[in-house]
Scaffold this active site. Structure first.
Site, PDB file in Angstrom:
ATOM      1  CG  ASP A   1       2.872  -6.385  12.227  1.00  0.00           C
ATOM      2  OD1 ASP A   1       3.789  -5.880  11.533  1.00  0.00           O
ATOM      3  OD2 ASP A   1       2.834  -6.310  13.468  1.00  0.00           O
TER       4      ASP A   1
ATOM      5  CB  THR B   1      -0.921   0.029   1.246  1.00  0.00           C
ATOM      6  OG1 THR B   1      -0.084  -0.021   2.410  1.00  0.00           O
ATOM      7  CG2 THR B   1      -1.873  -1.140   1.265  1.00  0.00           C
TER       8      THR B   1
ATOM      9  CG  ASP C   1       4.494   7.330  -3.219  1.00  0.00           C
ATOM     10  OD1 ASP C   1       3.335   7.757  -3.347  1.00  0.00           O
ATOM     11  OD2 ASP C   1       5.490   7.785  -3.811  1.00  0.00           O
TER      12      ASP C   1
ATOM     13  NE  ARG D   1       2.796  -2.245   9.135  1.00  0.00           N
ATOM     14  CZ  ARG D   1       3.863  -1.857   9.800  1.00  0.00           C
ATOM     15  NH1 ARG D   1       4.064  -2.239  11.037  1.00  0.00           N
ATOM     16  NH2 ARG D   1       4.748  -1.052   9.232  1.00  0.00           N
TER      17      ARG D   1
ATOM     18  CG  HIS E   1      19.325   6.928  -8.686  1.00  0.00           C
ATOM     19  ND1 HIS E   1      19.026   5.595  -8.660  1.00  0.00           N
ATOM     20  CD2 HIS E   1      18.342   7.539  -7.972  1.00  0.00           C
ATOM     21  CE1 HIS E   1      17.911   5.413  -7.964  1.00  0.00           C
ATOM     22  NE2 HIS E   1      17.477   6.572  -7.531  1.00  0.00           N
TER      23      HIS E   1
HETATM   24  C1  BG6 Z   1      14.427   7.663  -5.998  1.00  0.00           C
HETATM   25  C2  BG6 Z   1      14.691   8.622  -4.871  1.00  0.00           C
HETATM   26  O1  BG6 Z   1      15.334   6.591  -5.961  1.00  0.00           O
HETATM   27  O2  BG6 Z   1      14.578   8.344  -7.237  1.00  0.00           O
HETATM   28  C3  BG6 Z   1      13.746   9.798  -4.948  1.00  0.00           C
HETATM   29  O3  BG6 Z   1      14.508   7.946  -3.637  1.00  0.00           O
HETATM   30  C4  BG6 Z   1      13.835  10.454  -6.303  1.00  0.00           C
HETATM   31  O4  BG6 Z   1      14.005  10.738  -3.924  1.00  0.00           O
HETATM   32  C5  BG6 Z   1      13.673   9.412  -7.401  1.00  0.00           C
HETATM   33  O5  BG6 Z   1      12.796  11.409  -6.394  1.00  0.00           O
HETATM   34  C6  BG6 Z   1      13.935  10.014  -8.763  1.00  0.00           C
HETATM   35  O6  BG6 Z   1      13.562   9.101  -9.736  1.00  0.00           O
HETATM   36  P1  BG6 Z   1      13.121   9.599 -11.173  1.00  0.00           P
HETATM   37  O7  BG6 Z   1      12.956   8.329 -11.946  1.00  0.00           O
HETATM   38  O8  BG6 Z   1      11.840  10.365 -10.981  1.00  0.00           O
HETATM   39  O9  BG6 Z   1      14.217  10.458 -11.648  1.00  0.00           O
END
Ligand code: BG6
Length: 472
Positions: free
Chosen positions: A89, A15, A17, A47, A236
């Site tokens: 849980d 559930t 984001d 949960r 990233h």
């Molecule tokens: C996530 C980070 O890994 O990558 C976020 O936790 C960030 O904070 C996001 O907003 C950015 O991803 P993208 O694909 O929108 O550039």
């Protein structure tokens, strides 16, 4: 739901984001393109007390909003037949027995477990899964930062490896699923004009810029403990940096091996002049965000100047810059070549990763007409502007989930890579704090603090406006 199941995706954090925004739409796309079928199942664990119909209603909104492929009622209806909701849980080890009993009602050939939760839950979920699995046909997908601390991430990694084996652990970095990140190798190694000039004789500097318009949204709790360096740079952006700097992979050296070589040759932190190498800053108003400490010193912006001390990259600065609440969303890799003489401008290659995908190249040409003046012009290729390219390009999560189903490890990180980049970022952060360097402040909807622009400008030759992306 019963019958033989080929692949069962279990999502911890069903559930959350990430699940709503990325995973469920990606799975829907895989279903719509027949990469997963009615033989597969998705079990969202949460949960909350949801009836299955309620959960289906919720994900409908997300899929219709975020799916790459146009939402289709009939396809979605059929997709829902594969989606179950399991309330539990997951911090209570006893509850895993119920999960085991639930699995036992079905004949599941392969399990994929996705940890779409905060890293503080990775350890307990690992214990739970290990307690009910035979350590044979399970794959684990784990999101960065892979644990709360380096030690904790190491422990979790060891625990998972001991049961499932390294080959069954997929450390996901969704940037490695992005189309133009995948294209970096092709650009570099198949075009002689780039392949033959990809070194410090020809390249003056490399910029890796990731600006976001969004702030921390609903993730204050997670973000405030992590900050921009660990949220974006360590994973990233260092992935991208290593793809830009690595040698060509070959039969005996995988991409992973090549990336590790780069990480091992990063200029040691104790040899960096910190004041001119890193700027950390926080946007105005961050401390008032939900679930953020009102006295927080967490950075929402980081700009670093790093070096790869190899013969090929000697003295070429790699500028890495990322921030939230910036004036625009842009993610670009900008390679600035050295100009041949004082009259000409440098060639600048920009790899546009998002929101538009493409490549642009600046080069010199004679001013049209009688003039002999050298002027700079630009060729701009927008790949994602071509509808068929856009429609046929899978989203990052879609591509990476499919790779897990097919047991393709190439674009997932191994522990040694995480360890090296994590360690490096930790050292940077420690040194910055030991020297008591400030966490600067910047206004929202800007390009970050002036001091960061200074880092890039100080040692760039004065080639004017367009050379440093942060000045645009
Ligand atoms: C996530 C980070 O890994 O990558 C976020 O936790 C960030 O904070 C996001 O907003 C950015 O991803 P993208 O694909 O929108 O550039």
């Amino acid at each position: 739901m019963s019958g033989k199941i080929k692949t069962n995706f279990t999502i911890f954090g069903g559930t959350g984001d990430l699940t709503y925004r990325k995973l469920i739409p990606a799975l829907y796309n895989l279903y719509a393109t027949k990469k997963i079928t009615s033989d597969d199942r998705i079990v969202a664990i949460g949960r909350r007390e949801y009836q299955l119909e309620e959960y289906h209603e919720i994900i409908k909104d997300w899929v219709s909003k975020y799916s790459r492929i146009k939402f289709d009622e009939t396809t979605f209806h059929n997709f829902l037949k594969q989606v179950d909701y399991f309330k539990m849980d997951f911090t209570n080890l006893e509850e895993y027995k119920r999960l085991e009993a639930y699995y036992k009602q079905k004949e599941i050939e392969n399990h994929i477990f996705y940890y779409a939760v905060a890293p503080s839950f990775f350890s307990i979920i690992s214990d739970g899964i290990i307690s009910i699995s035979d350590c044979k046909n399970e794959k684990i997908i784990i999101e960065k930062p892979f644990g709360e601390t380096l030690e904790n991430a190491n422990e979790i990694s060891k625990k998972l490896e001991a049961c499932f084996g390294e080959d069954h652990i997929y450390r996901i970095d969704h940037y490695l699923g992005k189309e133009m990140v995948r294209s970096i190798q092709t650009l570099r190694f198949t075009n002689p004009i780039f392949a033959n000039s990809w070194n410090n004789k020809n390249i003056d500097n490399v910029q890796i810029i990731a600006h976001e318009e969004v702030g921390v949204e609903t993730r204050g709790n997670y973000y405030d403990k992590v900050g921009a360096l660990k949220d974006m740079v360590q994973n990233h952006l260092m992935q991208i940096m290593t793809l830009v700097a690595m040698e060509k992979p070959d039969a005996t050296h995988s991409i992973h091996d090549r990336q590790i070589e780069v990480l091992k040759t990063l200029r040691p932190v104790n040899r960096l002049d910190m004041e001119s190498s890193m700027i950390l800053a926080q946007y105005e108003g961050y401390k008032n965000e939900v679930n953020v400490d009102p006295h927080s010193t967490t950075e929402t912006f980081a700009a670093c100047k790093l070096f790869v001390d190899s013969y090929k990259w000697d003295n070429v600065p790699f500028y890495i810059k990322t921030g939230k609440k910036m004036s625009s969303r842009e993610m670009n890799v900008i390679i600035t070549f050295r100009p041949l003489d004082a009259e000409s401008k440098p060639n600048v290659l920009t790899i546009k990763i998002q929101p538009l995908e493409g490549v642009s190249l600046k080069f010199n040409i004679k001013r049209p007409g009688e003039s002999e003046e050298v002027i700079q012009t630009e060729m701009d290729f927008c790949q994602s502007c071509i509808p068929s390219h856009r429609i046929n390009t899978p989203e990052a999560y879609e591509r990476l989930l499919e790779a897990v189903v097919n047991s393709e490890q190439t674009w997932f990180s191994k522990w040694d890579q995480i360890y090296l980049s994590w360690k490096y970022i930790e050292q940077l952060k420690e040194k910055y704090s030991d020297l008591q360097l400030p966490i600067y402040s910047y206004n929202q909807n800007t390009d970050g603090p002036e001091e960061a622009i200074q880092i890039m400008e100080d040692d760039s030759q004065s080639w004017g406006e367009s050379q440093l992306a942060c000045k645009r």
